[in-house]
Structures are given as C-alpha cells and as structure tokens.
Write an enzyme that holds these catalytic residues in place. Structure first.
Site, PDB file in Angstrom:
ATOM      1  N   HIS A 104      10.617  10.956 -22.005  1.00  0.00           N
ATOM      2  CA  HIS A 104       9.532   9.335 -21.027  1.00  0.00           C
ATOM      3  C   HIS A 104       9.396  10.452 -19.512  1.00  0.00           C
ATOM      4  CE1 HIS A 104       6.621   7.450 -18.583  1.00  0.00           C
ATOM      5  NE2 HIS A 104       5.923   7.331 -19.993  1.00  0.00           N
ATOM      6  N   ARG A 147       1.382   6.806 -11.532  1.00  0.00           N
ATOM      7  CA  ARG A 147       0.634   7.917 -11.250  1.00  0.00           C
ATOM      8  C   ARG A 147      -1.232   8.146 -11.676  1.00  0.00           C
ATOM      9  NH1 ARG A 147       3.449  10.989 -15.186  1.00  0.00           N
ATOM     10  NH2 ARG A 147       4.286   9.594 -16.412  1.00  0.00           N
TER      11      ARG A 147
END
Length: 290
Positions: free
Chosen positions: A62, A85
């Site tokens: 990740h 994000r």
C-alpha cells in the site's frame, strides 16, 4: 484434535520478514500494516500436508502507511486510506514537489514514492512522502481524531509554515501548489458533452479541491507498507485446498483469487464469499468412517 473437516482462515504472511524474504524478496525490509498474527502459519500448515501454492510472490504494498515522526523506524504502520487522497489530498516529496497522480493504482503510487522520495537510513525501509490536505479536503473526508491523537497529523497555518515543517524552500512548495491549482481550474472545463479531457503532467484528470496558500494545511508523513498477500494455498471453487482431504480455506491464506494486484475492498468480498463457501463445504463434507 480430530475432525472430518478443517477450515483455515489464518490470514497472510505480511508481518513476517522471513516469509517476505522467502516468497517476495523485493519487499524485504518494508514495514507492514498487518497485525502480529500475519506470519503465514496456516500457509506452512497447508504446505506440510501437501497443498500446492499459487502466486506467493504477489504481495501488495500500500502506498500510504502513516509514519509516526517520533518513531519512524517502527516496522508496523497504521494504514492511511485512499479516502484521504480521494478527498483531495496531494503528495509531495522531501523537496516539496508533486511526483505522481495521487488517485492512481496502489502499485503506481507506490512506485512513484519509491522512485521520487528520499529513503531514510534505517533498518526498515521508510521513504519521505508527505500527504497534504486542507479544510476543503477535510470536509470531504473528516480526519478521524485518533490520527491527530497518535501524532500522525500536523496542522500548519499557511504555506510558509508548511515549507518550514517540511524543511523545504517556500518558493518551491508555493509553486507546486499554485501549479496544482492551475490544474484544478483547467480540469473544471467541460466540452459540449459535459466531459473534461484535461490531464496534468502526471496523467491526473480528477481534482477534488484547490488549495489556498494563506489557509491551513494538514500534513501527514506516509511510506509504502506491505498490506496484502495475494498468494497462498491453492483452492477450488468449493474452497477445498488442493491435494488434501477435508481441508478448506478462505481469505488471505489462499492464493489466486485476486490475481497480482487486489482491488481495494475485494479482500472483504473474498472473505465473505469464500468464507461462506468454505463453511458450507466443511459442514457437508463426507464423514470419515475409519
């Protein structure tokens, strides 16, 4: 303990550096978001009774595990989810520059951080990537208070304080954010079909928020972290472990379900679908009359 059927749901091996070195050595030394239980014991058990394995080198890293500034070398990281994000957060390196489409695939963003962000001189592989949000992004995805409590977030008043916090040139980070604001504006334009065709230099086409240089920023240090093992024991459509009798498995201990790059959320889908299948298969397995 004797049983006519056994179901393995022991998880992956992402917390075992020995297993990572054995099966996916390119990720040796990277931190993990996994708990201490994820050391591959179920995988070892299955192999010990003859099960073949599938795609053990397919380990998903990740792009964003939180780095605690007080303990950057800790091998276990809290996950900083994609929602940060997606809400509008942007990524900067240690020089104050953007380097990737923040909404790209996990492997793409991970490669961007590894290639563009400084690596610390520590036993655990930690890069200097910074996730920057503002009040507008925080409105889209409210930052959980525990992130602040654990020290993962620093709030600064403006771009001057942001530059000081990152130890970068104020002019550089100001230009980075001003350029991004220009991309936000360009991306808002629509053609006669109501579509935006604009892409920034990193191929980003969705720009959730713009940033005011004179308003506050939320700053988070992140680094790529081992997150999910796509490889594991080979199973069939009934969740039966190959080359065994009475052994079933579901979840991250199995392999081949997700291919080489699991989509976000599909781990839960896998657990529910194959967990139920494994349970039914085990409950209806032929009894051993011996």
């Amino acid at each position: 303990l004797f049983a006519d059927a056994v179901v393995l749901t022991t998880g992956g091996f992402g917390a075992s550096q020995a297993a990572i070195e054995k099966y996916a050595p390119k990720w040796k030394g990277f931190p993990t978001t996994n708990g201490a239980f994820a050391i591959g014991e179920g995988l070892d058990l299955g192999q010990a009774v003859g099960s073949p394995t599938v795609q053990l080198d397919a380990v998903q890293v990740h792009p964003s595990g939180f780095v605690d500034p007080k303990d950057p070398g800790n091998p276990v990281k809290w996950l900083a989810p994609e929602a940060l994000r997606a809400a509008g957060g942007i990524l900067l390196n240690e020089k104050g520059n953007r380097f990737v489409d923040e909404l790209g695939y996990r492997d793409v963003v991970t490669r961007g951080i590894i290639s563009s962000c400084e690596k610390l001189d520590t036993d655990i592989t930690v890069h200097k990537a910074y996730l920057i949000m503002n009040d507008a992004a925080n409105k889209n995805f409210p930052l959980p208070p525990i992130y602040m409590k654990k020290g993962f977030i620093t709030k600064v008043a403006n771009v001057k304080e942001l530059a000081a916090h990152l130890s970068v040139d104020e002019a550089t980070v100001s230009k980075t954010i001003s350029d991004y604001n220009g991309f936000v504006e360009a991306g808002s334009a629509r053609n006669e079909k109501g579509e935006s065709t604009f892409k920034d230099p990193f191929n980003k086409s969705v720009f959730p928020v713009s940033f005011d240089l004179d308003s506050s920023f939320f700053v988070m240090w992140i680094t790529p972290s081992i997150h999910y093992c796509m490889g594991g024991l080979e199973i069939d459509s009934s969740a039966k472990v190959a080359n065994t009798t009475g052994l079933y498995a579901a979840g991250e201990v199995t392999g081949g379900v997700h291919g080489a790059n699991r989509l976000a959320g599909n781990g839960l889908l896998d657990n529910v679908v194959f967990g139920r299948i494994a349970g039914v298969s085990a409950a209806t397995a032929p009894l051993n009359k011996a």
